[in-house]
Each structure stands twice: as structure tokens, then as C-alpha cells.
Design an enzyme around this catalytic site. Structure first.
Site, PDB file in Angstrom:
ATOM      1  CB  CYS A   1      -0.984   0.161   0.981  1.00  0.00           C
ATOM      2  SG  CYS A   1      -2.477  -1.214   1.072  1.00  0.00           S
TER       3      CYS A   1
ATOM      4  CG  HIS B   1      -3.089   2.953   1.875  1.00  0.00           C
ATOM      5  ND1 HIS B   1      -3.699   3.333   0.963  1.00  0.00           N
ATOM      6  CD2 HIS B   1      -2.575   2.418   2.791  1.00  0.00           C
ATOM      7  CE1 HIS B   1      -4.159   2.101   0.900  1.00  0.00           C
ATOM      8  NE2 HIS B   1      -3.548   1.402   2.039  1.00  0.00           N
TER       9      HIS B   1
ATOM     10  CG  ASN C   1      -6.585  -0.962   1.090  1.00  0.00           C
ATOM     11  OD1 ASN C   1      -5.752  -0.051  -0.537  1.00  0.00           O
ATOM     12  ND2 ASN C   1      -5.879  -1.043   1.724  1.00  0.00           N
TER      13      ASN C   1
END
Ligand code: UT7
Length: 332
Positions: free
Chosen positions: A116, A257, A287
Site C-alpha cells: 500500500c 493511504h 482500499n
């Protein structure tokens, strides 16, 4: 560093596939509820590709969207850096596939694998090339097709992830003070076991056994990842602000993020940042791994929360563990 050798972001493009998977859809697939997902994670829906669409396809669409808002000759691109953990295939790299699909003749590029943190690490790599003075146009892309490795019977994982991509163009800064100011990053491999896809690499190549044991899916110990992410995002953002003699009060726009709404708001609280300075679009996209930060940049621009001269703080924590933060003065 003198401002003259800084890099700045001059364009942003994004893409999510049209198919939407809502919490109501997930309620029919696994034992979960819209209320649980909204309260614990903050996601309402996510976008998923159709079969036959890879990370390079999303990346190409993101670059086309960037070109639509900021037309320029793609043949001028010196370098393509792609953050992804869901490349179309082990090799060739996604950068090669994107270069070929876009027909960019005289360039080079590579992929960055940082979970990520993939977009942030790709961005920081691209920035170094521009700062060298030898690179004038660098495309930095984050693209992930998380649905390709999600077990849609695992309720702790399938509710979180979506597919999406974003691209930015890096060019040399032209005015005093603008552009990428600083970045910090850290990897801590002890966290690898908490978030990984164990099958399909050289250690556990694909076999009937790896498929039967579901080793080609995301394996996540959510609670451990969550605890680490809350601690580390605070640590990285505080570190970069402190070393630039700044505090949360100086930040105009916080782009984190998008893994869990609670991770983002916990960091913002720690920095003393009011919610209006915090970009949150996890409700719409989930996500998307390397896609989240450029997607959040686009949201910030669309909502008028990212303006010329703003001090922007970007942060990410991801599989590896990987983490990082970047500070920049927005100049579009
Ligand atoms: O980008 C980096 C990658 N990932 C992350 O950053 C993810 C970080 N982790 C998280 O966001 C959270 O840990 C999750 C969203 C994955 C899970 O939320 P949580 O609040 O940490 O839940 P938990 O794992 O502590 O589980 C609490 C309960 C458990 O039930 P019991 O044992 O208390 O009876 C789970 O079985 O919630 C249950 N649960 C669910 N319930 C309804 C887990 N998933 C679900 C679900 N729906 N989808």
C-alpha cells in the site's frame, strides 16, 4: 536542496473500473453487514474489474485521464515508474506493458513493489530522477487489481479491497518553494507475515496444492496490521514535519493511504488536523492499494481542498511492512 532542482506534480489522472460492489452485495456473499463495514472501516462500495482486465489496463486509463486534463506529447516521457503488487504477470513489468500500450518510444521504466506504500515509493523514486536534472517528464503510476487475489468467502478481507489506478506527471519545479520538499520511508520486514500473498512466487510456485490451500489469496492479520498502521502513520508524519520544523497546524491538506477510515482519522487527530483538511474517499473506492493516493489527490482537487501554494502531507503504510511520508508545496 535548492528549489531549482526540485520536482513537482503537474498533472493527476485516475481510473476505476465501472463495476461496483456495494456493502449490500457483500451482505449476500458473506456474513457481514453494511453497518459493521461502515463503522469499522468506512467503506460503502468499491469498484472491481471484469475478467480479463489487468493492472496495466487500469494504469493506461489513468494516464489517458491525466492527458485529458493536461495534454502533452507522451513521447517526451523519460521514465515510467509503476507501483503495484498485482502486476498483469510476474514479468514483463507493468511499466513495460504500459509503455507498449501507450506507444511511448524512447523511454524506460520499472515497477516498485511496496504494497500500500507502492505509489508513495514510486513517487519518491521518480522525484529523485527529476531532481538529478536529467529527467524532465516522469510518469508515476499506482495501479492494483486487488480483486485478482481476494477470497470472496473471507469476510475479513473481501470487504476492504477494490481495484483502481492513478497517475501523476512529475516535472522540474519552476518557482521558488514549490514542489516535493522532503520524504521519509522505512521498511520493517518482520511485518511480512501479517499481510502477504504466499503463493505464486519462487518459494511456493503455483501447484494444485497452493490452490487448494488458498495461497494465491491475500492473507491478512487485520488487527496486527491495523495497530502497526496507526502507530507508524503517526510516527512517519510527525518525523517529516519535525525535521522540516513544521507542525500539523502548517499542513493545508492531508492525503493518506485509504486502508481504514479509523487509521486516517487517528493520524489526523494526533497531528491536530481538522477533518476539513483530511481527504477521505475510502467510502467510494475501498482500499485500492497503490491506487489510493492519486485517487485521493483527484478527490481533493475536485472538492477544492487542494489549491496552489498548499502544504500537502502524504502518508502510507502497507504490506512489508512499508511506510513513508512525503511533504510538498502544491503548484499545479
Ligand atoms: O493497507 C494496508 C492493508 N490493510 C489494512 O490496513 C487493514 C488494517 N486492518 C483493519 O482495517 C481492520 O483490522 C479490519 C477492518 C481488517 C478488521 O476490523 P477490526 O475492527 O480490527 O476487527 P477484528 O479483526 O478485531 O474483528 C472483530 C470482530 C471479530 O469477531 P469476534 O471474534 O469479536 O466475534 C471478527 O470475526 O469482527 C468480526 N469481523 C466481522 N464482522 C462482520 C471481521 N470481519 C467482519 C466483517 N463483518 N466483514
Amino acid at each position: 536542496m535548492s528549489t531549482a532542482s526540485r520536482a513537482k506534480i503537474t498533472a493527476v489522472g485516475t481510473y476505476v473500473p465501472p463495476r461496483v460492489l456495494t456493502n449490500a452485495d457483500l451482505e449476500k456473499m458473506v456474513d457481514t453487514t453494511d453497518a459493521w463495514i461502515m463503522e469499522r472501516v468506512g467503506i460503502r462500495e468499491r469498484h472491481l474489474v471484469e475478467t480479463g482486465v489487468g493492472a496495466s489496463d487500469l494504469a493506461v486509463e489513468a494516464v489517458k485521464s491525466l492527458l485529458a486534463s493536461h495534454p502533452f506529447d507522451l513521447q517526451e516521457v523519460d521514465l515510467i515508474v509503476v507501483g503495484t503488487v498485482t502486476p498483469d504477470m510476474m514479468y514483463p513489468s507493468t511499466a513495460c506493458l504500459v509503455q507498449h500500450k501507450l506507444g511511448i518510444k524512447n523511454t524506460w521504466g520499472f515497477d516498485v513493489s511496496a504494497g500500500c506504500s507502492g505509489f508513495l515509493y514510486a513517487l519518491n523514486a521518480g522525484v529523485k530522477f527529476v531532481e538529478s536534472g536529467k529527467y524532465k517528464k516522469v510518469l508515476v503510476i499506482g495501479s492494483d487489481v486487488n480483486s485478482s487475489m481476494t477470497d470472496y468467502t473471507d469476510r475479513a478481507v473481501c470487504i476492504i479491497f477494490g481495484d483502481g489506478a492513478g497517475a501523476v506527471l512529475l516535472e522540474p519545479a519552476t518557482s521558488d518553494g514549490e514542489g516535493i520538499i522532503d520524504h521519509v520511508a522505512q521498511i520493517e520486514g518482520m511485518g511480512g507475515e501479517f499481510l502477504c500473498m504466499p503463493g505464486g512466487g519462487s518459494l511456493n510456485p503455483a501447484s494444485h496444492q497452493t490452490v487448494d490451500q488458498k495461497m494465491h489469496y491475500i492473507h491478512q492479520d487485520g488487527r496486527n496490521v491495523f495497530k502497526y498502521a496507526v502507530k507508524k502513520m503517526a510516527e512517519m508524519t510527525e518525523r517529516i514535519l519535525k525535521r522540516n520544523k513544521l507542525t500539523g497546524h502548517d499542513v493545508d491538506c492531508f492525503i493518506a493511504h485509504q486502508a481504514n477510515r479509523r487509521i486516517i482519522t487517528a493520524t489526523a487527530d494526533r497531528l491536530g488536523l481538522p477533518l476539513e483538511k483530511v481527504i477521505i474517499n475510502i467510502d467510494r473506492y475501498g482500499n485500492t492499494t497503490a491506487g489510493t493516493i492519486p485517487l485521493a489527490m483527484r478527490t481533493a482537487l475536485d472538492e477544492g481542498k487542494l489549491k496552489e501554494g498548499n502544504l500537502v502531507l502524504i502518508a502510507a503504510v502497507g504490506a512489508g511492512f512499508t511506510s513513508g511520508a512525503t511533504l510538498l508545496r502544491w503548484a499545479f
